[in-house]
Design a protein around this motif. Structure first.
Motif, short mmCIF file in Angstrom:
data_model
loop_
_atom_site.label_atom_id
_atom_site.label_comp_id
_atom_site.label_asym_id
_atom_site.label_seq_id
_atom_site.Cartn_x
_atom_site.Cartn_y
_atom_site.Cartn_z
N PRO A 207 0.83 -1.21 0.00
CA PRO A 207 0.00 0.00 0.00
C PRO A 207 0.86 1.26 0.00
CG PRO A 207 -0.80 -1.57 1.63
CD PRO A 207 0.52 -2.09 1.15
N ASP A 208 0.40 2.27 -0.70
CA ASP A 208 1.07 3.57 -0.73
C ASP A 208 0.93 4.24 0.64
OD1 ASP A 208 2.13 6.06 -1.40
OD2 ASP A 208 0.28 6.76 -2.35
N ASP A 209 2.05 4.46 1.31
CA ASP A 209 2.02 5.12 2.62
C ASP A 209 2.89 6.37 2.61
OD1 ASP A 209 4.49 3.97 2.49
OD2 ASP A 209 4.37 2.96 4.44
N THR A 210 3.04 6.98 1.42
CA THR A 210 3.89 8.15 1.27
C THR A 210 3.45 9.31 2.17
OG1 THR A 210 4.20 7.55 -1.05
CG2 THR A 210 4.83 9.79 -0.41
N GLN A 211 4.43 9.94 2.81
CA GLN A 211 4.14 11.16 3.57
C GLN A 211 4.11 12.32 2.57
OE1 GLN A 211 6.99 12.18 6.60
NE2 GLN A 211 5.98 14.13 7.07
N VAL A 212 2.95 12.90 2.37
CA VAL A 212 2.79 13.96 1.37
C VAL A 212 2.74 15.32 2.05
CG1 VAL A 212 1.58 12.43 -0.23
CG2 VAL A 212 0.26 13.81 1.40
N PRO A 213 3.06 16.39 1.32
CA PRO A 213 2.96 17.73 1.90
C PRO A 213 1.52 18.06 2.31
CG PRO A 213 4.22 17.75 -0.15
CD PRO A 213 3.59 16.40 -0.05
N THR A 214 1.41 18.90 3.33
CA THR A 214 0.11 19.33 3.82
C THR A 214 0.08 20.86 3.91
OG1 THR A 214 0.78 19.30 6.15
CG2 THR A 214 -0.04 17.23 5.22
N ALA A 215 -1.03 21.38 4.35
CA ALA A 215 -1.19 22.84 4.48
C ALA A 215 -0.18 23.43 5.46
CB ALA A 215 -2.61 23.17 4.90
N SER A 216 0.32 22.61 6.38
CA SER A 216 1.27 23.11 7.38
C SER A 216 2.72 23.07 6.89
CB SER A 216 1.16 22.30 8.67
OG SER A 216 1.48 20.95 8.45
N THR A 217 2.95 22.47 5.70
CA THR A 217 4.31 22.39 5.17
C THR A 217 4.74 23.74 4.61
OG1 THR A 217 3.90 20.08 4.52
CG2 THR A 217 5.83 21.17 3.57
N PRO A 218 5.89 24.26 5.03
CA PRO A 218 6.33 25.57 4.54
C PRO A 218 6.60 25.56 3.03
CG PRO A 218 7.58 24.91 6.49
CD PRO A 218 6.82 23.71 6.04
N ASN A 219 6.20 26.63 2.37
CA ASN A 219 6.54 26.88 0.96
C ASN A 219 6.13 25.75 0.03
OD1 ASN A 219 7.88 29.37 1.66
ND2 ASN A 219 9.58 28.12 2.42
N VAL A 220 4.90 25.30 0.19
CA VAL A 220 4.33 24.28 -0.70
C VAL A 220 2.99 24.78 -1.21
CG1 VAL A 220 3.35 21.96 -0.83
CG2 VAL A 220 5.47 22.34 0.41
N GLU A 221 2.80 24.67 -2.52
CA GLU A 221 1.53 25.03 -3.12
C GLU A 221 0.65 23.79 -3.19
OE1 GLU A 221 -0.22 26.56 -7.43
OE2 GLU A 221 1.89 26.94 -6.91
N LEU A 222 -0.53 23.87 -2.61
CA LEU A 222 -1.44 22.72 -2.60
C LEU A 222 -2.23 22.65 -3.90
CD1 LEU A 222 -2.80 22.93 1.06
CD2 LEU A 222 -1.00 21.42 0.19
N PRO A 223 -2.67 21.46 -4.29
CA PRO A 223 -3.51 21.34 -5.49
C PRO A 223 -4.88 21.96 -5.27
CG PRO A 223 -3.34 19.23 -4.37
CD PRO A 223 -2.39 20.15 -3.66
N GLU A 224 -5.67 22.05 -6.32
CA GLU A 224 -6.99 22.68 -6.24
C GLU A 224 -7.88 21.99 -5.22
OE1 GLU A 224 -8.90 23.03 -9.98
OE2 GLU A 224 -7.33 24.31 -10.87
N SER A 225 -7.70 20.69 -5.05
CA SER A 225 -8.52 19.94 -4.09
C SER A 225 -8.20 20.32 -2.65
CB SER A 225 -8.30 18.44 -4.28
OG SER A 225 -6.95 18.10 -3.97
N GLY A 226 -7.04 20.94 -2.42
CA GLY A 226 -6.63 21.33 -1.08
C GLY A 226 -5.76 20.32 -0.38
N THR A 227 -5.67 19.11 -0.93
CA THR A 227 -4.81 18.07 -0.34
C THR A 227 -4.14 17.25 -1.45
OG1 THR A 227 -6.66 16.50 -0.23
CG2 THR A 227 -6.23 17.82 1.74
#
Length: 351
Positions: A207-227
Motif C-alpha cells: 500500500p502507498d504510505d507516502t508522507q505527502v505535503p500538507t497545508a502546514s508544510t512551509p513553501n508548498v503550493e497545494l492542489p486545487e482539491s486542497g490536499t
C-alpha cells in the motif's frame, strides 16, 4: 483495467484522481537556468533549484534518465520541513528535464564539471561544506566531483552505484537487459519494465504510505482539491511519476537518455582512483548503500565498491531495489542525517 502483471495499466493510472498531484509543487528558495560548459562543448544551460535556507548544504545528484523532481521526498524533508536547517540543491543533468540537451559525447567527469560550475556560481565553495548524495549514474558523477574537490566534501553518499558497470550475470542476460533499454515498446511495457528494474516486487505491491505535503508544510503550493492525494499501491505512485516524465517529450528525449547511458556505461574508476578518493575525502565521511534486489546495477557492484573504497558506512540492504529514496525513504533519510551529523562533528573537531 489491469495489465498482464495484475497491476493497473497506463490508462488506469492516468485516470486516477491523484495523478495530477504526482509531482508536488515545492516552491524553491531559488531557481534559474545557469550556462555551463564554456570551452567544453558549450555553453549550454542547466536548470537548478535550491530548497531551504539552512546552513547545512546538501547536493542531490540524480541518475540516468531522471529529473530533479525524483528527489521530491528529499527536498520535501531537507528543504521545506527542515528548510531552516538545510539547503538542498537539485538540478536536471544535461540531456534531461528543463536543462539543455547538447548533442555531444557525455561523460560522468564532464557532468561533474557541470555540477562544479553550479556550485561555484551559487557560492557553495567553503572547505568541508558539501554533503553530496548521488544515486546510480548520479553516484558516478558524485565520485568524479569528489575527486575534483575533495577538500570541499563534508560527506559523500554513494547510492546504488558502481565504480564501473560489469557483467555480473550471464552474457545473454546482460545483453538482453542492455538492449531492452533501447528497444521501442509500448508505454505500458516501458512503465512495467522500469518498475521491475528499479524496485522489489514486494514494495511495488505494498500500500502507498507516502508522507505527502500538507497545508502546514512551509513553501508548498497545494492542489486545487486542497490536499495531495494518495494511490492504492506504491506501484501506482511510481507509475504515475514515471508517466509524468515519459509523456513530457521535450523533457525526456531519446537522444538525451542515450547520451546519458553512454556516460554511465563508460564510467570507470580504478581501485587506485577509489583509494585516492577515500584518502582525500576521508573514509569516515563516505557512505555506500546498495540493495540485494537491485536489477539495474546489481549488488556485486555495491559489494565491490565497499570492498575497495572501505567507506566509514557500507551497507548491503536485504530485499531493497535500486531506488532507496523511494522504496525505503525513512531509512534512507535517517542514514543521510546520521552521516551529516557525524561529519559536521568531524569539522568541529578540526577547528
Amino acid at each position: 483495467m489491469a495489465s498482464s502483471t495484475g497491476r493497473p495499466d497506463v490508462a488506469a493510472i492516468l485516470a486516477h484522481p491523484s495523478y495530477p498531484d504526482t509531482i508536488w509543487k515545492l516552491t524553491p528558495t531559488k531557481s534559474e537556468y545557469l550556462p555551463v560548459g564554456e570551452g567544453r562543448g558549450g555553453p549550454f544551460k542547466i536548470h537548478y533549484e535550491v530548497h531551504g535556507k539552512g546552513p547545512i548544504k546538501l547536493v542531490w545528484i540524480m541518475g540516468l534518465g531522471s529529473r530533479k523532481s525524483a528527489w521530491q521526498r528529499q527536498t520535501f524533508k531537507f528543504g521545506h520541513e527542515e528548510g531552516d536547517k538545510y539547503s538542498s540543491l537539485v538540478f536536471d543533468n544535461r540531456g534531461m528535464g528543463l536543462s539543455e540537451k547538447p548533442l555531444l559525447r557525455y561523460s560522468t567527469s564532464e557532468m561533474a564539471k557541470d555540477v562544479l560550475e553550479i556550485l561555484d556560481r551559487i557560492g557553495w565553495t567553503a572547505e568541508r561544506e558539501l554533503h553530496v548524495a548521488g544515486v546510480s549514474m548520479g553516484g558516478m558523477i558524485a565520485q568524479e566531483l569528489a575527486l575534483m574537490i575533495p577538500d570541499r566534501i563534508c560527506s559523500l553518499s554513494l547510492i546504488s552505484t558502481a565504480a564501473q558497470i560489469q557483467n555480473t550475470t550471464s552474457f545473454v542476460e546482460n545483453l538482453r537487459t542492455r538492449v531492452n533499454m533501447f528497444l521501442p515498446k509500448s508505454l505500458d511495457k516501458s512503465v512495467s519494465d522500469a518498475g521491475h528494474m528499479l524496485f522489489s516486487d514486494a514494495w511495488l505491491d505494498s500500500p502507498d504510505d507516502t508522507q505527502v505535503p500538507t497545508a502546514s508544510t512551509p513553501n508548498v503550493e497545494l492542489p486545487e482539491s486542497g490536499t495531495y492525494g494518495m494511490f492504492e499501491t506504491n506501484y501506482e505512485r511510481f507509475a504515475a511519476q514515471e508517466l509524468t516524465k515519459r509523456l513530457d517529450v521535450e523533457g525526456f528525449p531519446k537522444k538525451g537518455f542515450m547520451m546519458q547511458a553512454i556516460a554511465a556505461g563508460w564510467h570507470y574508476k580504478s581501485p587506485k582512483q577509489l583509494e585516492e578518493l577515500g584518502d582525500k575525502v576521508g573514509r569516515e565521511r563516505i557512505m555506500v548503500i546498495h540493495g540485494t534486489k537491485d536489477n539495474m546495477i546489481t549488488v556485486p557492484h555495491g559489494r565491490r565498491l565497499i570492498e575497495i573504497l572501505k567507506p566509514g558506512v557500507g551497507v548491503i540492504k536485504e530485499g531493497i531495489g535500486h531506488v532507496f529514496m523511494l522504496e525505503d525513504t525513512k531509512w534512507h533519510n535517517e542514514m543521510v542525517v546520521n552521516l551529516i551529523e557525524k561529519t559536521e562533528n568531524l569539522n568541529v573537531g578540526k577547528k
